[in-house]
Design a protein around this motif. Structure first.
Motif, short mmCIF file in Angstrom:
data_model
loop_
_atom_site.label_atom_id
_atom_site.label_comp_id
_atom_site.label_asym_id
_atom_site.label_seq_id
_atom_site.Cartn_x
_atom_site.Cartn_y
_atom_site.Cartn_z
N CYS A 6 0.85 -1.18 0.00
CA CYS A 6 0.00 0.00 0.00
C CYS A 6 0.89 1.24 0.00
CB CYS A 6 -0.90 0.00 1.22
SG CYS A 6 -1.69 1.60 1.47
N ASN A 7 0.70 2.08 -1.00
CA ASN A 7 1.50 3.28 -1.13
C ASN A 7 0.85 4.41 -0.32
OD1 ASN A 7 3.02 5.46 -1.95
ND2 ASN A 7 3.07 4.85 -4.11
N TYR B 180 3.49 1.27 3.21
CA TYR B 180 4.66 2.16 3.24
C TYR B 180 4.15 3.57 3.46
CZ TYR B 180 9.20 4.14 1.98
OH TYR B 180 10.40 4.81 2.00
N ILE B 181 4.32 4.07 4.69
CA ILE B 181 3.79 5.39 5.03
C ILE B 181 4.92 6.40 5.12
CG2 ILE B 181 3.85 4.90 7.52
CD1 ILE B 181 1.34 6.64 7.81
N GLY C 175 8.57 5.33 5.97
CA GLY C 175 9.61 5.94 5.16
C GLY C 175 10.37 6.93 6.01
N ALA C 176 11.30 7.66 5.38
CA ALA C 176 12.14 8.54 6.20
C ALA C 176 12.48 9.84 5.50
CB ALA C 176 13.41 7.79 6.62
N GLY D 234 7.73 7.50 -3.25
CA GLY D 234 6.33 7.36 -3.66
C GLY D 234 6.21 6.71 -5.02
N GLU D 235 7.25 6.80 -5.82
CA GLU D 235 7.25 6.11 -7.11
C GLU D 235 7.37 4.62 -6.80
OE1 GLU D 235 8.31 4.34 -10.80
OE2 GLU D 235 9.52 4.25 -8.99
#
Ligand SMILES: Cc1cc2nc3c(=O)[nH]c(=O)nc-3n(C[C@H](O)[C@H](O)[C@H](O)COP(=O)(O)O)c2cc1C
Ligand code: SF4
Ligand code: FES
Lengths: 170, 422
Positions: free
Chosen positions: B84-85, B126-127, B169-170, B176-177
């Motif tokens: 999940c993006n 992936y947040i 994420g960081a 995001g791609e």
């Protein structure tokens, strides 16, 4: 700084994290967050320690740390402000907020105050453009605030009034 | 009153319910009935239902979701991953954050439905790192969903099992791609990978991988519950359904609004957004986030919010970030900001992108500083054209398109700016 090691509870958390992924290396980001939580910022020995835990070359960890803006190589101080300087925030007055911070703290872009307590960085769109201009303190969003509100808050914080933080966080 | 009647809303229907974010509240409002139904259906039947709905990805590229799922090979013997993006980083976009914070279980239910459809037993969200509060909310929601048997082994007593991990994420837009996201999840720098192979065939750790946006996945429970055909009745023939639009900039009521695709853009600005702040005059609108070319005021008056209508004006719906720009704000300053952003976020692998984003920013900064020369406009156009379609990922195009669009649609403003500081 020779004996770098996770505290026992963090080591346990780290082991739990690694188990969630297919390969130890996949847990790099969460484990770096753990390390940054303990050490505040990531020095070479800390990165080497993480590399060993995750069975990967130190160079790869260093590469990754410099790639991701939320990992810090230097001490950001106790109070690190983030201010968005992207399209909407700029249109809605981000520059004025930046000026207030500079006046009150005497810090500029990615600069830390002399006593090392405050720092300030410009960041990209924080996904809160409906509250522009958007500010964060230590990566937590502030409620919509005007210039004067921000100035008052900085004054209080400088005087050591940390209770004022909860009033401004969203 | 909102443009789309409350009872017709799909994503935000219950958004004001205070307990929507709790599992009990979500169940009370009909939650998890869709997953229950989906688990009685064959995966191919779920895919078919989503195809019938006509839904296209809400992450920016607008690819038909059902079709994407049908590309996943089911016989490789390798595990299949569903990602999940939730990296939402396109300037001007903030809809996924609302869904994550206010309606986390719709996403978790959507993920379970999608995992069942594509045959995945392991999923990641992936947040983006900056969404710390949303991450805390999700972490709690995931734990509750496990406890209630909506995730993990034998979901809702069926034969279907799925594990879900939240991954933060960081701070890197390029993650995001979808292939950058995969690199990042593999514990590397978030550098995109050349396609083909497409992630559906070879993605995370070389295994078949589906990447879907938060809004896309959060819509699935409604589609399964009400049928694909019911969803296709919303919107236009080619742009079905509703979408979340992130309205920001010079309007009285910025925020996230759900509208049927095909709604006039003016309705979003006037009826939902309460019109222009301080009665200012409209100059331009960026319709889909900072990478999408702007619309002039005359175009705004005509445009509808669907893929085709916005396409007619040379732009895109992107990820729904509608930025309203009034007459008194300089487009030179805006384009300089946009150019700086893409320069900063280019991962540097491809020469046209690495060098091109640098040139675009350098020239825009000169113009904004009042040192622009006549040849600068031609150089901007030339550089931007060289950046299109020649790189590993679409960030290069994302940087070039707004430059070409602003120069084409507002030539007078850029020419007038030459030699005067902004
Ligand atoms: C530079 C770049 C940045 C992107 N950022 C995001 C993002 O933040 N969130 C997102 O969902 N998709 C983003 N995308 C699109 C993803 O690559 C992918 O198409 C999408 O996540 C697929 O989900 P969907 O089909 O449900 O839209 C981006 C694409 C590019 C080229
Ligand atoms: S186009 Fe730009 S961001 Fe994308 S892979 Fe190439 S250099 Fe990296
Ligand atoms: S532009 Fe500042 S939060 Fe989006």
């Amino acid at each position: 700084m020779t004996d770098i090691a996770f505290t026992p509870d963090r080591l346990e958390q780290c082991q739990k994290l690694v188990k969630k992924y297919e390969k130890p290396q996949c847990a790099l980001l969460p484990v770096l967050y753990l390390a940054q939580d303990q050490y505040k910022y990531l020095t070479l020995p800390v990165m080497a320690y993480v590399a060993k835990l995750l069975e990967m070359p130190t160079g790869k960890v260093v590469d990754a740390v410099s790639f991701y803006s939320m990992f810090k190589r230097e001490d950001p101080g106790k109070f690190c402000f983030q201010i968005c300087h992207n399209v909407t925030c700029r249109m809605m007055g981000a520059e004025k907020m930046m000026a207030v911070a500079k006046e009150e703290l005497g810090v500029g872009k990615k600069v830390t105050t002399e006593d090392g307590r405050f720092s300030f960085e410009t960041v990209e769109c924080l996904g809160s453009c409906d509250n522009a201009p958007v500010l964060q303190l230590n990566n937590e969003f502030l409620k919509p605030i005007n210039e004067e509100g921000f100035r008052d808050f900085l004054k209080k914080l400088k005087q050591g009034n940390e209770a004022s933080i909860s009033e401004v966080l969203s | 009153m909102s443009v789309l009647a409350q009872e017709r809303k799909i994503l935000l229907k219950h958004i004001a319910e205070p307990d929507l974010g709790t599992l009990k509240g979500y169940e009370r409002l009909g939650g998890y009935q869709a997953l229950k139904k989906a688990l009685t259906m064959a995966p191919t039947a779920v895919i078919e239902e989503v195809k019938v709905s006509g839904i296209r990805g809400r992450g920016g590229a607008g690819f038909p979701t059902g079709m994407k799922w049908s590309f996943v090979p089911q016989n490789t013997g390798k595990p299949i991953y569903l990602l999940c993006n939730a990296d939402e980083s396109e300037p001007g976009c903030f809809k996924d954050k609302l869904l994550l914070e206010k309606n986390p279980f719709a996403l978790l239910e959507g993920i379970a439905i999608a995992a069942h459809a594509v045959g995945s037993k392991k999923s990641y969200i992936y947040i983006r790192g900056e969404y710390a509060k949303a991450a805390r909310i999700l972490e709690k929601a995931i734990a509750e969903a496990y406890q209630a048997g909506y995730l993990g082994q034998k979901v809702m007593g069926s034969a279907f099992s799925v594990d879900l991990v939240l991954h933060r994420g960081a701070g890197a837009y390029i993650c995001g791609e979808e292939t950058g996201l995969i690199s990042s999840l593999e514990g590397k720098k978030g550098q995109p990978k050349l396609k083909p192979p497409f992630p559906a065939v070879s993605g995370y750790l070389g295994c078949p991988t589906v990447v879907n946006n938060v809004e896309t996945l959060s819509t699935l429970p409604w589609i399964l519950q009400n049928s694909g055909a019911a969803y296709a009745k919303y919107g236009t023939e080619k742009s079905t359904g509703t979408r979340l639009f992130c309205l920001s900039g010079w309007v009285n009521k910025p925020g996230v609004y759900e509208l049927e695709l095909g709604t006039p853009l003016v309705d979003l600005i006037e009826k939902e957004g309460g019109g222009m702040k301080d009665g200012a005059k409209l100059k331009a609108v960026i319709p889909g986030g900072s990478s999408t070319p702007p619309l002039t005021a005359a175009e705004v008056a005509e445009a509808r919010l669907d893929f085709e209508s916005i396409g007619k004006f040379g732009s895109f719906l992107g990820a729904g970030g509608v930025i309203v720009i009034p007459e008194h704000v300089s487009l030179v300053g805006i384009l300089e900001t946009i150019a700086e952003f893409y320069w900063d976020e280019s991962c540097g692998q491809c020469t046209p992108c690495r060098e091109g984003t640098g040139w675009l920013y350098k020239i825009m900064k000169m113009i904004a500083d009042g040192q622009g020369k006549k040849s600068d406009i031609a150089d901007l156009n030339k550089t931007a054209n060289l950046m299109m379609g020649t790189t590993i990922c679409a960030l290069s195009d994302a940087a070039a398109m707004p430059v070409l669009g602003f120069l084409k649609k507002f030539p007078q403003e850029f020419e007038a700016a030459l030699g005067t500081p902004h």
